[in-house]
Design a protein around this motif. Structure first.
Motif, PDB file in Angstrom:
ATOM      1  N   SER A  19       0.825  -1.203   0.000  1.00  0.00           N
ATOM      2  CA  SER A  19       0.000   0.000   0.000  1.00  0.00           C
ATOM      3  C   SER A  19       0.863   1.258   0.000  1.00  0.00           C
ATOM      4  N   VAL A  20       1.983   1.236   0.745  1.00  0.00           N
ATOM      5  CA  VAL A  20       2.864   2.401   0.788  1.00  0.00           C
ATOM      6  C   VAL A  20       3.513   2.631  -0.574  1.00  0.00           C
ATOM      7  N   ALA A  21       3.989   1.564  -1.206  1.00  0.00           N
ATOM      8  CA  ALA A  21       4.638   1.701  -2.514  1.00  0.00           C
ATOM      9  C   ALA A  21       3.666   2.233  -3.566  1.00  0.00           C
ATOM     10  N   ARG A  22       2.465   1.732  -3.555  1.00  0.00           N
ATOM     11  CA  ARG A  22       1.489   2.190  -4.545  1.00  0.00           C
ATOM     12  C   ARG A  22       1.114   3.649  -4.327  1.00  0.00           C
ATOM     13  N   LEU A  23       1.052   4.076  -3.085  1.00  0.00           N
ATOM     14  CA  LEU A  23       0.795   5.490  -2.809  1.00  0.00           C
ATOM     15  C   LEU A  23       1.965   6.354  -3.284  1.00  0.00           C
ATOM     16  N   ALA A  24       3.188   5.912  -3.051  1.00  0.00           N
ATOM     17  CA  ALA A  24       4.356   6.660  -3.521  1.00  0.00           C
ATOM     18  C   ALA A  24       4.311   6.808  -5.042  1.00  0.00           C
ATOM     19  N   ASP A  25       3.881   5.772  -5.713  1.00  0.00           N
ATOM     20  CA  ASP A  25       3.761   5.806  -7.171  1.00  0.00           C
ATOM     21  C   ASP A  25       2.668   6.770  -7.614  1.00  0.00           C
ATOM     22  N   ALA A  26       1.524   6.708  -6.933  1.00  0.00           N
ATOM     23  CA  ALA A  26       0.366   7.499  -7.345  1.00  0.00           C
ATOM     24  C   ALA A  26       0.529   8.983  -7.049  1.00  0.00           C
ATOM     25  N   THR A  27       1.239   9.313  -5.968  1.00  0.00           N
ATOM     26  CA  THR A  27       1.350  10.719  -5.584  1.00  0.00           C
ATOM     27  C   THR A  27       2.455  11.460  -6.314  1.00  0.00           C
ATOM     28  N   GLY A  28       3.238  10.758  -7.104  1.00  0.00           N
ATOM     29  CA  GLY A  28       4.283  11.435  -7.867  1.00  0.00           C
ATOM     30  C   GLY A  28       5.614  11.566  -7.163  1.00  0.00           C
ATOM     31  N   LEU A  29       5.802  10.866  -6.035  1.00  0.00           N
ATOM     32  CA  LEU A  29       7.106  10.886  -5.380  1.00  0.00           C
ATOM     33  C   LEU A  29       8.187  10.391  -6.339  1.00  0.00           C
ATOM     34  N   ASP A  30       9.369  10.968  -6.236  1.00  0.00           N
ATOM     35  CA  ASP A  30      10.464  10.528  -7.092  1.00  0.00           C
ATOM     36  C   ASP A  30      10.987   9.163  -6.657  1.00  0.00           C
ATOM     37  N   GLU A  31      11.117   8.960  -5.341  1.00  0.00           N
ATOM     38  CA  GLU A  31      11.744   7.732  -4.853  1.00  0.00           C
ATOM     39  C   GLU A  31      11.092   7.256  -3.558  1.00  0.00           C
ATOM     40  N   LEU A  32      11.086   5.934  -3.380  1.00  0.00           N
ATOM     41  CA  LEU A  32      10.735   5.306  -2.108  1.00  0.00           C
ATOM     42  C   LEU A  32      11.934   4.458  -1.696  1.00  0.00           C
ATOM     43  N   TRP A  33      12.446   4.704  -0.484  1.00  0.00           N
ATOM     44  CA  TRP A  33      13.629   3.987  -0.018  1.00  0.00           C
ATOM     45  C   TRP A  33      13.261   2.952   1.030  1.00  0.00           C
ATOM     46  N   LEU A  34      13.956   1.819   0.974  1.00  0.00           N
ATOM     47  CA  LEU A  34      13.791   0.710   1.897  1.00  0.00           C
ATOM     48  C   LEU A  34      15.107   0.483   2.629  1.00  0.00           C
TER      49      LEU A  34
END
Length: 291
Positions: A19-34
């Motif tokens: 759910s977090v990754a899909r939100l990062a994708d949908a909101t236009g964030l440049d990057e999601l870090w793990l």
């Protein structure tokens, strides 16, 4: 232009990542870090899942602790991700937490030597080279990847101390600075990195700087940030983190960008009550003010 990201903390169960990754994708964030923190989620498997669940957001792993991983295996995994998801992968390697490395019998006598040998070998393999080397820690005998990334791949080194930062300038394509760095600390770190680059004759091209910044918003934000700084022993360092609304967070992002950060990654507190809401806040509210 400064890139903006957020972090999925491994204190959250793996099933929350989707759910977090899909939100990062949908909101236009440049990057999601793990993170690959012992003994929580693994970095590469989590990154592969997040990349498969999304369409455009870049996924970073910061960092992969080199004592845990044979360099050939890391190269194979990294190359596979780069081939399947070109342009969407950022990987950083580093010492790892030495106490954790000791728990699994992998604590090296010379972390800097290991990191130097490892980074040079990893960059070479990802650039399609055939490598034979026998170092103190890294031994490869006529090793090359069948499927290296097309056009090579960047390797970042994560570090805190000046010797590691200087080493990153010498051998890496970029540096990951964690949440212990203020904006002034980023400036000083950049100077140290540049010393290493000049010493190695590598100061002609770019060197990417990624910085984590503690961030809290919403009710009780200031208290949550203070608890985080206290828990991590960082209350004595001025200028760490930000608590406030989107405008205040965006101002902080710009401060770190002015200090030399190419990518600012906002790190929620461990007690963030709404991880999905945090990503939505960063993407929907902060990002337009930064861009």
């Amino acid at each position: 232009m400064t890139e903006l990201g957020a972090i999925f903390r491994p204190q959250l169960p793996p099933e929350r990542l989707r759910s977090v990754a899909r939100l990062a994708d949908a909101t236009g964030l440049d990057e999601l870090w793990l993170w690959e923190d012992c003994f929580r989620e693994a970095g590469i498997s989590s990154a592969a899942a997040a990349l498969a669940w999304t369409e455009r957001v870049r996924i970073g792993v910061g960092l992969l602790p080199v004592p845990l991983r044979n360099v050939a295996l890391t190269a194979m995994e990294a190359a596979t991700l780069h081939r399947m998801f070109p342009g969407r992968v950022s990987l950083a390697v580093g010492h790892g937490v030495q106490d954790w490395m000791g728990q699994v019998g992998a604590r090296p006598a010379s972390p800097l030597t290991l990191l130097r040998e490892y980074t040079l070998a990893l960059r070479g393999l990802l650039n399609g080279e055939r490598i034979t080397t026998e170092g103190r820690y890294v031994t490869l005998d006529d090793v090359a990847l069948d499927w290296p990334p097309q056009g090579g791949a960047q390797v970042l080194v994560g570090g805190i101390g000046p010797r590691t930062l200087r080493l990153s300038g010498e051998v890496a394509d970029g540096t990951l600075l964690n949440e212990v760095f203020s904006a002034d600390g980023v400036r000083e770190a950049r100077r140290t990195i540049e010393e290493g680059r000049r010493a190695a004759g590598r100061d002609a091209g770019p060197h990417r700087i990624v910085v984590y910044v503690f961030t809290a918003t919403g009710p009780g934000a200031a208290d949550r940030l203070q608890r985080e700084l206290t828990a991590t022993g960082l209350t004595g360092t001025p200028g760490l983190g930000v608590a406030g609304d989107a405008a205040e967070v965006a101002d902080t992002v710009r401060r770190f960008a002015d200090a030399g950060a190419d990518t600012v990654v906002l790190l929620p507190t461990a007690d963030e009550p709404d991880p999905e809401g945090f990503v939505r806040f960063v993407g929907d509210d902060v990002r337009p003010l930064v861009k």
